[in-house]
Design a protein around this motif. Structure first.
Motif, PDB file in Angstrom:
ATOM      1  N   TYR A  97       2.377 -35.206  -8.068  1.00  0.00           N
ATOM      2  CA  TYR A  97       3.165 -36.310  -8.626  1.00  0.00           C
ATOM      3  C   TYR A  97       4.252 -36.731  -7.631  1.00  0.00           C
ATOM      4  N   THR A  98       4.870 -35.766  -6.992  1.00  0.00           N
ATOM      5  CA  THR A  98       5.970 -36.036  -6.062  1.00  0.00           C
ATOM      6  C   THR A  98       5.492 -36.730  -4.796  1.00  0.00           C
ATOM      7  N   VAL A  99       4.431 -36.198  -4.171  1.00  0.00           N
ATOM      8  CA  VAL A  99       3.956 -36.802  -2.921  1.00  0.00           C
ATOM      9  C   VAL A  99       3.407 -38.206  -3.160  1.00  0.00           C
ATOM     10  N   ALA A 100       2.841 -38.431  -4.340  1.00  0.00           N
ATOM     11  CA  ALA A 100       2.345 -39.770  -4.663  1.00  0.00           C
ATOM     12  C   ALA A 100       3.509 -40.760  -4.713  1.00  0.00           C
ATOM     13  N   LEU A 101       4.590 -40.382  -5.387  1.00  0.00           N
ATOM     14  CA  LEU A 101       5.754 -41.265  -5.475  1.00  0.00           C
ATOM     15  C   LEU A 101       6.349 -41.545  -4.098  1.00  0.00           C
ATOM     16  N   LYS A 102       6.403 -40.509  -3.261  1.00  0.00           N
ATOM     17  CA  LYS A 102       7.003 -40.672  -1.924  1.00  0.00           C
ATOM     18  C   LYS A 102       6.332 -41.789  -1.138  1.00  0.00           C
ATOM     19  N   ASN A 103       5.022 -41.890  -1.236  1.00  0.00           N
ATOM     20  CA  ASN A 103       4.277 -42.811  -0.376  1.00  0.00           C
ATOM     21  C   ASN A 103       3.949 -44.153  -1.007  1.00  0.00           C
ATOM     22  N   LEU A 104       4.151 -44.292  -2.308  1.00  0.00           N
ATOM     23  CA  LEU A 104       3.799 -45.549  -2.978  1.00  0.00           C
ATOM     24  C   LEU A 104       5.010 -46.475  -3.042  1.00  0.00           C
ATOM     25  N   GLU A 105       5.520 -46.850  -1.868  1.00  0.00           N
ATOM     26  CA  GLU A 105       6.765 -47.628  -1.852  1.00  0.00           C
ATOM     27  C   GLU A 105       6.592 -49.069  -2.294  1.00  0.00           C
ATOM     28  N   ASN A 106       5.334 -49.560  -2.395  1.00  0.00           N
ATOM     29  CA  ASN A 106       5.122 -50.961  -2.778  1.00  0.00           C
ATOM     30  C   ASN A 106       4.934 -51.159  -4.281  1.00  0.00           C
ATOM     31  N   VAL A 107       5.132 -50.101  -5.073  1.00  0.00           N
ATOM     32  CA  VAL A 107       5.043 -50.268  -6.529  1.00  0.00           C
ATOM     33  C   VAL A 107       6.318 -50.960  -7.014  1.00  0.00           C
ATOM     34  N   PRO A 108       6.294 -51.583  -8.196  1.00  0.00           N
ATOM     35  CA  PRO A 108       7.488 -52.275  -8.693  1.00  0.00           C
ATOM     36  C   PRO A 108       8.702 -51.351  -8.792  1.00  0.00           C
ATOM     37  N   ARG A 109       9.875 -51.933  -8.639  1.00  0.00           N
ATOM     38  CA  ARG A 109      11.121 -51.162  -8.622  1.00  0.00           C
ATOM     39  C   ARG A 109      11.317 -50.348  -9.902  1.00  0.00           C
ATOM     40  N   ALA A 110      11.100 -50.981 -11.056  1.00  0.00           N
ATOM     41  CA  ALA A 110      11.308 -50.275 -12.328  1.00  0.00           C
ATOM     42  C   ALA A 110      10.372 -49.075 -12.442  1.00  0.00           C
ATOM     43  N   THR A 111       9.134 -49.244 -11.983  1.00  0.00           N
ATOM     44  CA  THR A 111       8.171 -48.136 -12.002  1.00  0.00           C
ATOM     45  C   THR A 111       8.639 -47.002 -11.099  1.00  0.00           C
ATOM     46  N   LYS A 112       9.118 -47.372  -9.937  1.00  0.00           N
ATOM     47  CA  LYS A 112       9.585 -46.375  -8.975  1.00  0.00           C
ATOM     48  C   LYS A 112      10.768 -45.587  -9.540  1.00  0.00           C
ATOM     49  N   GLU A 113      11.692 -46.292 -10.164  1.00  0.00           N
ATOM     50  CA  GLU A 113      12.876 -45.624 -10.717  1.00  0.00           C
ATOM     51  C   GLU A 113      12.500 -44.690 -11.865  1.00  0.00           C
ATOM     52  N   LYS A 114      11.576 -45.154 -12.726  1.00  0.00           N
ATOM     53  CA  LYS A 114      11.145 -44.310 -13.857  1.00  0.00           C
ATOM     54  C   LYS A 114      10.525 -43.010 -13.353  1.00  0.00           C
ATOM     55  N   TRP A 118      11.469 -27.695  -0.907  1.00  0.00           N
ATOM     56  CA  TRP A 118      10.209 -28.261  -1.398  1.00  0.00           C
ATOM     57  C   TRP A 118      10.376 -29.754  -1.661  1.00  0.00           C
ATOM     58  N   VAL A 119      11.488 -30.101  -2.292  1.00  0.00           N
ATOM     59  CA  VAL A 119      11.737 -31.512  -2.620  1.00  0.00           C
ATOM     60  C   VAL A 119      11.806 -32.339  -1.335  1.00  0.00           C
ATOM     61  N   ARG A 120      12.471 -31.810  -0.323  1.00  0.00           N
ATOM     62  CA  ARG A 120      12.560 -32.527   0.958  1.00  0.00           C
ATOM     63  C   ARG A 120      11.171 -32.718   1.571  1.00  0.00           C
ATOM     64  N   SER A 121      10.360 -31.674   1.528  1.00  0.00           N
ATOM     65  CA  SER A 121       9.028 -31.736   2.120  1.00  0.00           C
ATOM     66  C   SER A 121       8.130 -32.732   1.391  1.00  0.00           C
ATOM     67  N   ASP A 122       8.207 -32.771   0.059  1.00  0.00           N
ATOM     68  CA  ASP A 122       7.288 -33.586  -0.729  1.00  0.00           C
ATOM     69  C   ASP A 122       7.811 -34.970  -1.084  1.00  0.00           C
ATOM     70  N   LEU A 123       9.133 -35.166  -1.050  1.00  0.00           N
ATOM     71  CA  LEU A 123       9.705 -36.431  -1.516  1.00  0.00           C
ATOM     72  C   LEU A 123      10.499 -37.162  -0.439  1.00  0.00           C
ATOM     73  N   GLY A 124      10.694 -36.525   0.711  1.00  0.00           N
ATOM     74  CA  GLY A 124      11.553 -37.113   1.745  1.00  0.00           C
ATOM     75  C   GLY A 124      11.002 -38.417   2.294  1.00  0.00           C
ATOM     76  N   SER A 125      11.622 -39.526   1.944  1.00  0.00           N
ATOM     77  CA  SER A 125      11.239 -40.845   2.458  1.00  0.00           C
ATOM     78  C   SER A 125      12.465 -41.753   2.458  1.00  0.00           C
ATOM     79  N   GLN A 126      12.772 -42.331   3.601  1.00  0.00           N
ATOM     80  CA  GLN A 126      13.914 -43.238   3.679  1.00  0.00           C
ATOM     81  C   GLN A 126      13.711 -44.474   2.815  1.00  0.00           C
ATOM     82  N   LYS A 127      12.461 -44.752   2.443  1.00  0.00           N
ATOM     83  CA  LYS A 127      12.192 -45.935   1.627  1.00  0.00           C
ATOM     84  C   LYS A 127      12.628 -45.742   0.177  1.00  0.00           C
ATOM     85  N   LEU A 128      13.067 -44.527  -0.162  1.00  0.00           N
ATOM     86  CA  LEU A 128      13.634 -44.273  -1.489  1.00  0.00           C
ATOM     87  C   LEU A 128      15.162 -44.254  -1.453  1.00  0.00           C
ATOM     88  N   GLU A 129      15.751 -44.733  -0.370  1.00  0.00           N
ATOM     89  CA  GLU A 129      17.204 -44.639  -0.190  1.00  0.00           C
ATOM     90  C   GLU A 129      17.969 -45.242  -1.367  1.00  0.00           C
TER      91      GLU A 129
END
Length: 473
Positions: free
Chosen positions: A266-283, A346-357
Motif C-alpha cells: 500500500y505504501t510503495v503504491a502511494l509513493k509512486n502514484l503521484e498523478n492521482v487526484p490530490r484528494a485521493t492522495k491525501e486520503k 521502513w517509512v523512508r524506504s517505502d514512502l520517501g518521495s519529494q513529490k509528496l512534499e
C-alpha cells in the motif's frame, strides 16, 4: 532510491552516460539502464521489421510473467525455448528462438547456467514482472488475487512507478490492508493494546534526566566527518542478499507477515502514484501513516509487555524475548526509545518521495502524535525545505509525552548521522536539542530559558573543543 549494491552500480553506470541524471524513483533508474543495455536508440531499431526495443521489453516481460504463473524462476533451457516459440507464435512473428535467447544472454539480461535459464539479477526479474503487469490486465489481476500481492511488493513498487496514475490498485491495496488490520486488531484486543502512545510509561533508569541529556549531547557535540558517518552507517548495514533469483518464491502465511507486507505494498503504491487526484492522495497518505503508527504502537506495547512477561501469545503467534537474568534498565530504555526511529526507516524506504512534499507538510493528515512523528520524520529524512520547523512542530505536540520527546531526540540524531547538516542547520538543530533537553526535565518559564541557554552553550563549547583536537592532529 534504495542504496543497495545493485541500484548503486546501475545508477553509476547511467551517470557515466547521462551527466547530472536525477531519477524520480526506482523504476526510472532501472528503465534508463534497461534502455541502455537493450540499445533502445540503435538506428536499425527504427525499422518496423526489426526486433526493436519495445518488442524486446514485451518479450522479456512475457517470459517473466510466465515464470510467475508457473511458480519457478529458474527454467530448463529447452522449456524456455518452448516458451519463446509459443510467445512469437502467439503474436504471429517469426523469429529464431535460440538466437533471441542468446542475444539476451550476450547482453547479460538473462543467464544460462547448467542447462538452466534465469534473469541474471532479481532487479531485472522484478522490472520485467512490473512491465508485464503494465501490459496485461489479466496478469495484473492474477498478481493481486488471493492475497498473492504480498509476495510482489517490489514489483508493485516498480509497476506504480511506471504507471503513475493507477487509482484502482491504490484503492484495492488500501482495502486489503484494512482487512488484515481489522483481523490483527481482534487478536490484540485481549491484551488491551489500544492505549495511545502519548501516555506510554517508559522503563525507568537511575537518572532518567541524565539519560535523555546524554542522547541530546550526541547531536553535534562532536561533529563527525562524512567519512566517520559512513563508517558508522556501514557497521549498521545488514548483510547483502544474493542477487540471483531463487527457484521458488516463499509462501507467505500468517496474519502478521500479511499485515506488514500489505502495508508495505500500500505504501510503495502511494509513493509512486503521484498523478492521482490530490484528494485521493491525501486520503491514502493519512491511511498509510495511520498504518505505520499502528506498527509503532504494537511494537512498543509488545516490547513493554515482554519486559514483564518474556513470553506472550497473540492469537496463533507466540513472541519470546530473551534477556539477561538481570537486564539493565538503561539498555531496555535505549531499545524502547529507538522503536519509532527504526520503524521510520521502513517509512523512508517505502514512502520517501519529494513529490509528496505538500502532503507531508499538512498536519491535518496526521491527527495523532505517532502519525505526526512519522510524517515529520520522513519530511526531515528527505531534508525538504523547512524540515527543522516540521520537527519543531512535533516537539510542540509532544509537550505532554515523555516518550515522544525522547524519541524525537533520537530521530534528530538519526537524521544528522545519515545526511549531515549545513552550518545554519546545525545551529537550529542545537537549539531544538537544547529545548527538548529542558522539556524532558520538565522545566517551565525562566528556568527553562536558562537551561536552554546553558545547554546550548555546552554544545557549542563541545563542538569547538572537538574542532581544536582535529586541528592539532
Amino acid at each position: 532510491i534504495p542504496l543497495t549494491p545493485a541500484h548503486v552500480v546501475i545508477y553509476l553506470s547511467i551517470l557515466s552516460d547521462v551527466k547530472g541524471y536525477n531519477p524520480v524513483n526506482s523504476s526510472s533508474v532501472i528503465e534508463q539502464f534497461v534502455e541502455s543495455v537493450l540499445d533502445k536508440y540503435r538506428p536499425d531499431f527504427a525499422l518496423r521489421g526489426a526486433f526493436d526495443y519495445r518488442n524486446q521489453v514485451d518479450y522479456l516481460a512475457a517470459m517473466a510473467g510466465r515464470m510467475c504463473l508457473h511458480g519457478k524462476f529458474i527454467v530448463e533451457y529447452q522449456e524456455f525455448v518452448q516458451w519463446t516459440a509459443e510467445y512469437f507464435d502467439g503474436i504471429g512473428i517469426e523469429q529464431n528462438c535460440r538466437s533471441v535467447i542468446e542475444m539476451f544472454h550476450g547482453n547479460k539480461i538473462i543467464a544460462i547456467e547448467a542447462n538452466a535459464v534465469y534473469f541474471r539479477y532479481n532487479l531485472y526479474l522484478s522490472y520485467f514482472i512490473a512491465q508485464r503487469m503494465l501490459s496485461s490486465a489479466d496478469f495484473r489481476a492474477w498478481v493481486l488475487a488471493d492475497g498473492r500481492f504480498v509476495n510482489y511488493v517490489a514489483e508493485i513498487d516498480l509497476y506504480c512507478g511506471l504507471s503513475r496514475n493507477d487509482v484502482e490498485i491504490l484503492e484495492f491495496l488500501g482495502k486489503e490492508f484494512a482487512k488484515y488490520n481489522a483481523q490483527l486488531a481482534v487478536m490484540v484486543a485481549p491484551l488491551a493494546w489500544n492505549s495511545p502512545l502519548e501516555r506510554l510509561l517508559l522503563p525507568r533508569v537511575a537518572d532518567q534526566v541524565e539519560f535523555a541529556a546524554s542522547i541530546s549531547q550526541q547531536l553535534l557535540a562532536d561533529p563527525m566527518t562524512a567519512e566517520k558517518r559512513d563508517e558508522a552507517l556501514e557497521a549498521e548495514a545488514p548483510p547483502s542478499r544474493e542477487n540471483k533469483p531463487t527457484m521458488l518464491r516463499p509462501d507467505i502465511q500468517g496474519i502478521l507477515p500479511n499485515w506488514i507486507l500489505s502495508l508495505r505494498a500500500y505504501t510503495v503504491a502511494l509513493k509512486n502514484l503521484e498523478n492521482v487526484p490530490r484528494a485521493t492522495k491525501e486520503k491514502h497518505l493519512s491511511g498509510v501513516l495511520e498504518g505505520w503508527a499502528t506498527v509503532v504502537r504494537y511494537a512498543c506495547l509488545l516490547f513493554r509487555d515482554l519486559i514483564d512477561k518474556p513470553e506472550i501469545t497473540v492469537g496463533p503467534m507466540k513472541f519470546v524475548l530473551v534477556l539477561p537474568r538481570r537486564p539493565n534498565n538503561e539498555l531496555l530504555r535505549y531499545i524502547f526509545l529507538h522503536i519509532p526511529t527504526s520503524i521510520s526507516h521502513w517509512v523512508r524506504s517505502d514512502l520517501g518521495s519529494q513529490k509528496l512534499e505538500a502532503q507531508l507538510r499538512d498536519e491535518k493528515l496526521a491527527p495523532t502524535l505517532a502519525m505526526r512523528f512519522l510524517q515529520a520524520g520522513l519530511y526531515a529524512d528527505m531534508k525538504l525545505e523547512g524540515f527543522i520547523d516540521q520537527l519543531r512542530s512535533v516537539q510542540e505536540a509532544s509537550a505532554e509525552s515523555q516518550f515522544f520527546m525522547e524519541a524525537l531526540i533520537i530521530k534528530m540524531r538519526d537524521v544528522y548521522m545519515r545526511f549531515g547538516l549545513t552550518t545554519e542547520e546545525q545551529r537550529a538543530f542545537q537549539k531544538l536539542a537544547a529545548e527538548l533537553n529542558a522539556d524532558v526535565k520538565g522545566l517551565k518559564g525562566p528556568k527553562r530559558t536558562e537551561e536552554i541557554s546553558k545547554f546550548g552553550e555546552k554544545l557549542r563549547k563541545s563542538a569547538q573543543l572537538a574542532k581544536l583536537r582535529v586541528n592539532r592532529k
